[in-house]
Design a protein around this motif. Structure first.
Motif, PDB file in Angstrom:
ATOM      1  N   ASN A 221       0.983  -1.187  -0.166  1.00  0.00           N
ATOM      2  CA  ASN A 221      -0.043   0.013   0.057  1.00  0.00           C
ATOM      3  C   ASN A 221       0.796   1.104  -0.032  1.00  0.00           C
ATOM      4  O   ASN A 221       1.995   1.342   0.588  1.00  0.00           O
TER       5      ASN A 221
ATOM      6  N   THR B 201       1.141   5.476   0.694  1.00  0.00           N
ATOM      7  CA  THR B 201       0.513   6.777   1.429  1.00  0.00           C
ATOM      8  C   THR B 201       1.194   7.945   1.085  1.00  0.00           C
ATOM      9  O   THR B 201       2.165   7.942   0.238  1.00  0.00           O
ATOM     10  N   GLU B 202       0.562   8.980   1.563  1.00  0.00           N
ATOM     11  CA  GLU B 202       1.496  10.280   1.294  1.00  0.00           C
ATOM     12  C   GLU B 202       2.873  10.380   1.917  1.00  0.00           C
ATOM     13  O   GLU B 202       3.828  11.132   1.382  1.00  0.00           O
ATOM     14  N   TYR B 203       3.008   9.628   3.003  1.00  0.00           N
ATOM     15  CA  TYR B 203       4.024   9.806   3.990  1.00  0.00           C
ATOM     16  C   TYR B 203       4.944   8.479   3.712  1.00  0.00           C
ATOM     17  O   TYR B 203       6.031   8.132   4.481  1.00  0.00           O
TER      18      TYR B 203
ATOM     19  N   HIS C  71       9.356   4.796   5.192  1.00  0.00           N
ATOM     20  CA  HIS C  71       8.924   6.181   5.267  1.00  0.00           C
ATOM     21  C   HIS C  71       9.684   6.983   4.064  1.00  0.00           C
ATOM     22  O   HIS C  71      10.576   6.514   3.559  1.00  0.00           O
TER      23      HIS C  71
ATOM     24  N   HIS D 277       6.121  11.923  -3.773  1.00  0.00           N
ATOM     25  CA  HIS D 277       5.358  11.021  -3.323  1.00  0.00           C
ATOM     26  C   HIS D 277       6.065   9.615  -3.838  1.00  0.00           C
ATOM     27  O   HIS D 277       6.740   9.255  -4.559  1.00  0.00           O
TER      28      HIS D 277
END
Length: 625
Positions: A268, A270-272, A286, A297
Motif C-alpha cells: 500500500n 500513502t503520502e508519507y 517512510h 510522493h
C-alpha cells in the motif's frame, strides 16, 4: 399445446405397458409395498394427472381386453414414473427448451419439469446448457400452475459435491470455489456444482470495496459452516489467508533483526510512505528513507506489487512494528560531495523546483543545489526565477559553495557570462557623461538605466546645486531621459553613483574662488533657527549668522526675520564642508576702524587733525557724557 403431446405420449405408453411391464406383476407383495412406500410422496402429486384418466381409457379395450389388466398396467406405470422423480434422488434429464425465466427438462415422466434458469447461468450470465443436452436435476417441492414438476439443478449439484465439501470441512482443508455473483452481504460461489455463501468480511484480510470485480475468479476457501439439512454452506477465504500469514510471520520473525536486508512486496502507498509485506508482517518504508534525493510522493519510486529489497532500521518486538529503509542500501552521496563537486566546477543538472527565491537543480540522485535568484543574472530587474528557468529544464551551473554537513550546494548561472560590472570602468570612466532612462524613483534618489542590467543612482543631494529637495519627483519623473556625470563605480557591490547637478558649474567653488574672509556682502535672511539665521549671500550659496554675531552698533541683540536684508561680513569659510560664517557685529566694528583710520591719515596736511587733537576731542566728548 404441451398438454396434448403429453396425452399422446401417455396413450402410446399405456398401449404397450401391459406387455413390457408384465413381469412386474409377479413381483412379491413385499417388494410392491417397498416400492409404494418409496413412491408415496410422488403419488400424492399424481392425483391431478389421474383426473385425465377418462381421456386415456377410451382405446384401452382394443389393446388390453379387460379393465382389470389396464388398471394394473396404469398403476405400475404411474408408480415407476413417479419413483423416478423422488425428492431424494438425482435424475438425468434432457433440456427441451430455454425460456427467459426457466428451463424445461424431460425427465421421462408423464409431465415435464421446470427449473429456474438462474441455476444454469455462469458468472457472465450465459446458460451452461442448450436444448438436447443432458442435465442432472432433483425433484423440488410442489408443481407449477401449468402442471410442470418443479426441479432443481443446484440440489443435484449439491448432492454430488456434498461429500467433498463435508470432507473438507471435517479435515479443515481448503477447497476451490468459483465466484458466481454478487449478492447482499457478500458473493455466491460455486463449489463443484454446489452453491455456497462467501461473506464480504471473509473475502480478504482487509475489507474489499468492489466485490463485483471478483466475478469469475477461482479462490481457495475454507468451509466454516455446514448445514446439510437446510443445504447451507458458508465459506471463508480470510481464514486461509490468516493462517498463511501467521505461518509466514513466524518464519519471518526467526531472522528479522535490525540491520538485516530483506525482500518484500509493496502492499500500500500513502503520502508519507509505503507499507511493505515482509512475509506475514508489514513494515513502514517512510518517504524520507526511500531516496537520498527529494520525493514528492512514494509512487515516484515504487508501485503497489513491486518486489523490493529493504533494510530493517528499527524493530519493536512487543508492538511488532518495523521501520524500513531503501536509501540505506546505497552510500550517502554527500560523503564525498566536496571531491566530486569542487568550487568553480561547471556542472549540469535538471531543475526540479522553482521558488520565489531561486531554483533547485538536481545534479544526481540525492544531490541537489540551489541557484539563488541573485545568482541567475547580472541584472537586478528580474522579478521571478520562472522568467529564466522552468521545472525539468536541463541547465549548466557553476559550483559556488559546498556544505556537506548541512547537505547544501550553492550554484550560480550568471557566472557563466562575463560580469558587465568588471568592464564598467573602461566603458564609463569617472567624470564621464552618460545618458539613460529614469527607471525608478525612491525617497533617497532616482535610478537611471544606462544599459541593460546596469542602473546608476542619482542621490537626491546630487540633483541641484541650489535647490533643497525632499523627493526626486520634484524635478524628475519615471521614464524621463536624462544626462548625468559618473561620480563613482563599485563593481564588487554593483553600485554606480551618478550626478545631475555636476553637469553645471559648482556655485560653491565659484563663490570660494571669488571671496575671502573679511568681505562684506549684502544678504537676505532665508530662515531662522534657535541658534541663528541662514542668509543667502549669492545664488545657491547661503551662510550662517549666529545669534552672537547678530548685534547692532550699540551691542544690542538683533531679531532677524525671514526676508530681512542687511550687510554681513564673512568671518569664516570652509570650502570642504561648504560653510560660510557671517556677522553683523563685525560690520559695525569695521566702520569704527575706518573712522579711526581716517583720523590717522588726514586727507590733506593743512586741513587734517593731528593725533593729539583727536585724543583731545575724545577726552572732551567723554567729559560731556
Amino acid at each position: 399445446m404441451f398438454d396434448d403431446n403429453t396425452a399422446r405420449n401417455l396413450d402410446s405408453t399405456t398401449t404397450v405397458e401391459p406387455e413390457t411391464e408384465a413381469p412386474t406383476q409377479g413381483t412379491s407383495a413385499e417388494e410392491q409395498q417397498q416400492r409404494q412406500q418409496s413412491a408415496g410422496p410422488v403419488l400424492a402429486h399424481s392425483e391431478k394427472p389421474q383426473t385425465e384418466k377418462p381421456q386415456t381409457e377410451q382405446p384401452a379395450p382394443a389393446a388390453a381386453g379387460s379393465g382389470e389388466d389396464f388398471a394394473s398396467a396404469l398403476e405400475t406405470f404411474t408408480t415407476e414414473a413417479e419413483e423416478a422423480v423422488g425428492e431424494d434422488r438425482v435424475i438425468r434429464g434432457t433440456v427441451l427448451k430455454l425460456t427467459p425465466t426457466h428451463v424445461v427438462v424431460d425427465i421421462g415422466a408423464k409431465s415435464e419439469g421446470m427449473l429456474p434458469i438462474a441455476e444454469v447461468l455462469d458468472h457472465q450470465g450465459n446458460p451452461k446448457f442448450q436444448p438436447g443436452q443432458e442435465i442432472d436435476v432433483m425433484r423440488d417441492k410442489g408443481e407449477t400452475e401449468e402442471g410442470y414438476i418443479n426441479l432443481s439443478h443446484q440440489k443435484a449439484q449439491r448432492l454430488h459435491a456434498w461429500d467433498e465439501i463435508e470432507k473438507a470441512h471435517n479435515e479443515k482443508k481448503p477447497i476451490k470455489a468459483l465466484v458466481i455473483d454478487r449478492i447482499k452481504g457478500g458473493v455466491t460461489v460455486d463449489i463443484m456444482g454446489a452453491r455456497a455463501f462467501l461473506p464480504g468480511s471473509q473475502v480478504d484480510l482487509r475489507p474489499v470495496r468492489n466485490l463485483d470485480a471478483l466475478k469469475g475468479q477461482e479462490l481457495e476457501v475454507a468451509v466454516i459452516k455446514l448445514n446439510k439439512k437446510r443445504g447451507n454452506i458458508v465459506v471463508s477465504r480470510k481464514q486461509l489467508l490468516e493462517e498463511e500469514q501467521n505461518e509466514k510471520r513466524s518464519k519471518t520473525l526467526e531472522h528479522l533483526e535490525e540491520g538485516s536486508v530483506l525482500t518484500g512486496v509493496v502492499k500500500n502507498l500513502t503520502e508519507y510512505g509505503a507499507f511493505v509485506d515482509l512475509g506475514g508482517i508489514d513494515g513502514l518504508l517512510h518517504i524520507t528513507d526511500m531516496s537520498w534525493g527529494r520525493l514528492t510522493h512514494p509512487r515516484d519510486l515504487v508501485n503497489v506489487g513491486d518486489h523490493i529489497q529493504v533494510k530493517v532500521l528499527k524493530f519493536d518486538k512487543d508492538k511488532q512494528r518495523v521501520s524500513l529503509g531503501f536509501k540505506q542500501l546505497t552510500p550517502d552521496p554527500w560523503l564525498d560531495a566536496i571531491q566530486r563537486y569542487p568550487v568553480g566546477a561547471h556542472v549540469h543538472g535538471r531543475v526540479i523546483s522553482v521558488t520565489d527565491y531561486g531554483a533547485f537543480v538536481e545534479l544526481e540522485q540525492g544531490i541537489e543545489g540551489l541557484v539563488h535568484v541573485s545568482e541567475m543574472t547580472w541584472s537586478k530587474r528580474m522579478k521571478h526565477p520562472s522568467k529564466i528557468v522552468n521545472v525539468n529544464d536541463n541547465v549548466e551551473c557553476v559550483v559556488l559553495n559546498v556544505n556537506p554537513q548541512e547537505r547544501r550546494i550553492s550554484l550560480g548561472m550568471k557566472q557563466l557570462e562575463t560580469n558587465p560590472w568588471e568592464s564598467l570602468h573602461d566603458k564609463y570612466p569617472v567624470n564621464s557623461t552618460v545618458e539613460g532612462r529614469v527607471r525608478n524613483l525612491t525617497d533617497f534618489g532616482a535610478f537611471i538605466e544606462i544599459e541593460d542590467g546596469i542602473d546608476g543612482l542619482v542621490h537626491v543631494s546630487n540633483l541641484s546645486w541650489t535647490k533643497r529637495m525632499k523627493h526626486p519627483s520634484e524635478v524628475l519623473k519615471k521614464g524621463d531621459r536624462v544626462k548625468a556625470i559618473v561620480l563613482a563605480i563599485e563593481p564588487d557591490k554593483r553600485r554606480l553613483s551618478l550626478g545631475v547637478k555636476q553637469l553645471q558649474p559648482d556655485v560653491w567653488e565659484t563663490f570660494f574662488a571669488q571671496h575671502r574672509v573679511g568681505d562684506v556682502l549684502h544678504g537676505k535672511v532665508l530662515r531662522v533657527a534657535t541658534f541663528g539665521a541662514f542668509v543667502e549671500i549669492a545664488e545657491g550659496v547661503e551662510g550662517l549668522c549666529h545669534n552672537s554675531e547678530a548685534l547692532d552698533e550699540h551691542g544690542a541683540q538683533m531679531h532677524l526675520e525671514p526676508g530681512q536684508e542687511a550687510d554681513f561680513k564673512i568671518i569664516k569659510m570652509n570650502p570642504d564642508e561648504k560653510k560660510v560664517g557671517l556677522s553683523i557685529r563685525a560690520v559695525g566694528e569695521e566702520a569704527s576702524r575706518q573712522e579711526v583710520e581716517s583720523y590717522k591719515h588726514p586727507v590733506s596736511s593743512t586741513g587734517g587733525s593731528t593725533i593729539g587733537e583727536l585724543m583731545s576731542w575724545k577726552r572732551a566728548g567723554n567729559d560731556q557724557n
